[in-house]
Enzyme design. Structure first.
Site, PDB file in Angstrom:
ATOM      1  N   ARG A 171     -10.386   0.193   8.375  1.00 30.60           N
ATOM      2  CA  ARG A 171      -9.833  -1.109   8.739  1.00 30.60           C
ATOM      3  C   ARG A 171     -10.840  -1.959   9.507  1.00 30.60           C
ATOM      4  NH1 ARG A 171      -4.141   0.467   8.575  1.00 30.60           N
ATOM      5  NH2 ARG A 171      -2.733  -1.272   8.871  1.00 30.60           N
ATOM      6  N   ARG A 183      -0.393  -8.664  13.722  1.00 30.38           N
ATOM      7  CA  ARG A 183      -1.083  -7.717  12.837  1.00 30.38           C
ATOM      8  C   ARG A 183      -1.853  -8.464  11.749  1.00 30.38           C
ATOM      9  NH1 ARG A 183       3.567  -3.983  10.898  1.00 30.38           N
ATOM     10  NH2 ARG A 183       1.941  -2.815   9.814  1.00 30.38           N
ATOM     11  N   LYS A 188       0.826  -1.215   0.000  1.00 28.90           N
ATOM     12  CA  LYS A 188       0.000   0.000   0.000  1.00 28.90           C
ATOM     13  C   LYS A 188       0.857   1.261   0.000  1.00 28.90           C
ATOM     14  CE  LYS A 188      -2.045  -0.680   3.954  1.00 28.90           C
ATOM     15  NZ  LYS A 188      -1.810  -1.891   4.685  1.00 28.90           N
ATOM     16  N   ARG A 238      10.854  -0.326  12.180  1.00 26.99           N
ATOM     17  CA  ARG A 238       9.553  -0.241  12.846  1.00 26.99           C
ATOM     18  C   ARG A 238       9.397  -1.389  13.827  1.00 26.99           C
ATOM     19  NH1 ARG A 238       4.852   0.736   8.457  1.00 26.99           N
ATOM     20  NH2 ARG A 238       3.684  -0.311  10.098  1.00 26.99           N
ATOM     21  N   ARG A 254      11.838  -5.556   5.128  1.00 21.38           N
ATOM     22  CA  ARG A 254      11.512  -4.159   5.390  1.00 21.38           C
ATOM     23  C   ARG A 254      12.048  -3.714   6.743  1.00 21.38           C
ATOM     24  NH1 ARG A 254       5.282  -2.140   5.168  1.00 21.38           N
ATOM     25  NH2 ARG A 254       5.034  -2.937   7.270  1.00 21.38           N
TER      26      ARG A 254
HETATM   27  P1  AMP Z   1      -0.028   0.812   8.630  1.00 21.29           P
HETATM   28  O1  AMP Z   1       1.120   1.713   8.371  1.00 21.29           O
HETATM   29  O2  AMP Z   1      -1.226   1.120   7.745  1.00 21.29           O
HETATM   30  O3  AMP Z   1       0.316  -0.648   8.597  1.00 21.29           O
HETATM   31  O4  AMP Z   1      -0.538   1.123  10.124  1.00 21.29           O
HETATM   32  C1  AMP Z   1       0.322   0.943  11.230  1.00 21.29           C
HETATM   33  C2  AMP Z   1      -0.490   0.836  12.500  1.00 21.29           C
HETATM   34  O5  AMP Z   1      -1.246   2.039  12.694  1.00 21.29           O
HETATM   35  C3  AMP Z   1      -1.518  -0.274  12.526  1.00 21.29           C
HETATM   36  O6  AMP Z   1      -0.963  -1.515  12.891  1.00 21.29           O
HETATM   37  C4  AMP Z   1      -2.500   0.243  13.561  1.00 21.29           C
HETATM   38  O7  AMP Z   1      -1.999   0.086  14.868  1.00 21.29           O
HETATM   39  C5  AMP Z   1      -2.506   1.731  13.270  1.00 21.29           C
HETATM   40  N1  AMP Z   1      -3.555   2.081  12.290  1.00 21.29           N
HETATM   41  C6  AMP Z   1      -3.371   2.562  11.018  1.00 21.29           C
HETATM   42  N2  AMP Z   1      -4.560   2.772  10.418  1.00 21.29           N
HETATM   43  C7  AMP Z   1      -5.512   2.415  11.324  1.00 21.29           C
HETATM   44  C8  AMP Z   1      -6.937   2.385  11.291  1.00 21.29           C
HETATM   45  N3  AMP Z   1      -7.626   2.750  10.208  1.00 21.29           N
HETATM   46  N4  AMP Z   1      -7.583   1.948  12.399  1.00 21.29           N
HETATM   47  C9  AMP Z   1      -6.912   1.575  13.496  1.00 21.29           C
HETATM   48  N5  AMP Z   1      -5.585   1.567  13.590  1.00 21.29           N
HETATM   49  C10 AMP Z   1      -4.877   1.978  12.513  1.00 21.29           C
END
Ligand code: AMP
Length: 193
Positions: free
Chosen positions: A89, A145, A14, A134, A128
């Site tokens: 999500r 996750r 993404k 991270r 990554r």
């Molecule tokens: P990502 O970079 O999209 O993988 O997001 C990293 C982390 O941010 C996720 O594992 C969640 O803890 C939090 N996060 C991102 N987007 C959301 C969302 N729409 N709802 C809840 N938590 C989110």
């Protein structure tokens, strides 16, 4: 002007395909993961609330994320187009996104679902983490996750399929090939409304 969102498990690409698609259509790219990481780095109230949840690989509560996205999408420059990454999500978040659009007489044109098998996701994220550092990319947290994704986010695939806007894309291969698949799926859509 394109209004699209990405629906894909962590590590599916993404963060690579989202900005490219947004630039291609000259619209804003909005990533809730990036926004939340910025809040954590700045130590805002939201960042403090989100930090430990994110480190555990779990989802930040819907209310907090919906408020953050509403605020971002309400910026005067955002409509008529944007690419959303990482939101919604959960079904609750999808309902909130629908209500946001309904209030403004607008809808999403496309939901881009990137399909990548779990073992490939794990292989990518191990790579990554060497560069990203991270903490939520460490293997145990990443597996968690994926579980959360399967439980809370997978139901959105049917949610958007039923609404007729789901584009399922094979997310394995060269970045350029995947980009071409996404563009080919979006090309026939009417983006004028
Ligand atoms: P990502 O970079 O999209 O993988 O997001 C990293 C982390 O941010 C996720 O594992 C969640 O803890 C939090 N996060 C991102 N987007 C959301 C969302 N729409 N709802 C809840 N938590 C989110």
């Amino acid at each position: 002007m394109l209004r699209a969102l990405f629906l894909a498990p962590p590590g599916a690409g993404k963060g690579t395909q989202g900005p490219r698609l947004a630039a291609h259509h000259h619209v804003d790219y909005v990533s809730t993961g990036d926004m939340l990481r910025a809040h954590v780095a700045e130590g805002t109230e939201l960042g403090l609330a989100a930090k430990s949840v994110m480190e555990r690989g779990e989802l930040v509560p819907d209310g907090l994320v919906v408020a953050m996205v509403n605020d971002r999408l309400s910026k005067p420059t955002i409509l008529p187009g944007f690419v959303l990454d990482g939101f919604p999500r959960t079904v609750n978040q999808a309902e909130a996104a629908y209500a946001w659009g309904r209030d403004r007489g607008t809808t999403f044109h496309a939901v881009v679902q990137l399909e990548v098998a779990d073992d490939e996701l794990i292989r990518r994220v191990v790579e990554r983490q060497k560069h990203s550092g991270r903490t939520d990319d460490d293997l145990a947290t990443f597996r968690h996750r994926l579980e959360i994704y399967a439980r809370d986010t997978n139901p959105l695939i049917d949610y958007y399929r039923q609404r007729g806007i789901l584009l399922t894309i094979d997310g394995v291969g060269d970045v350029a090939d995947i980009a071409a698949r996404i563009d080919a799926a979006i090309a026939p859509l009417d983006l004028t409304s």
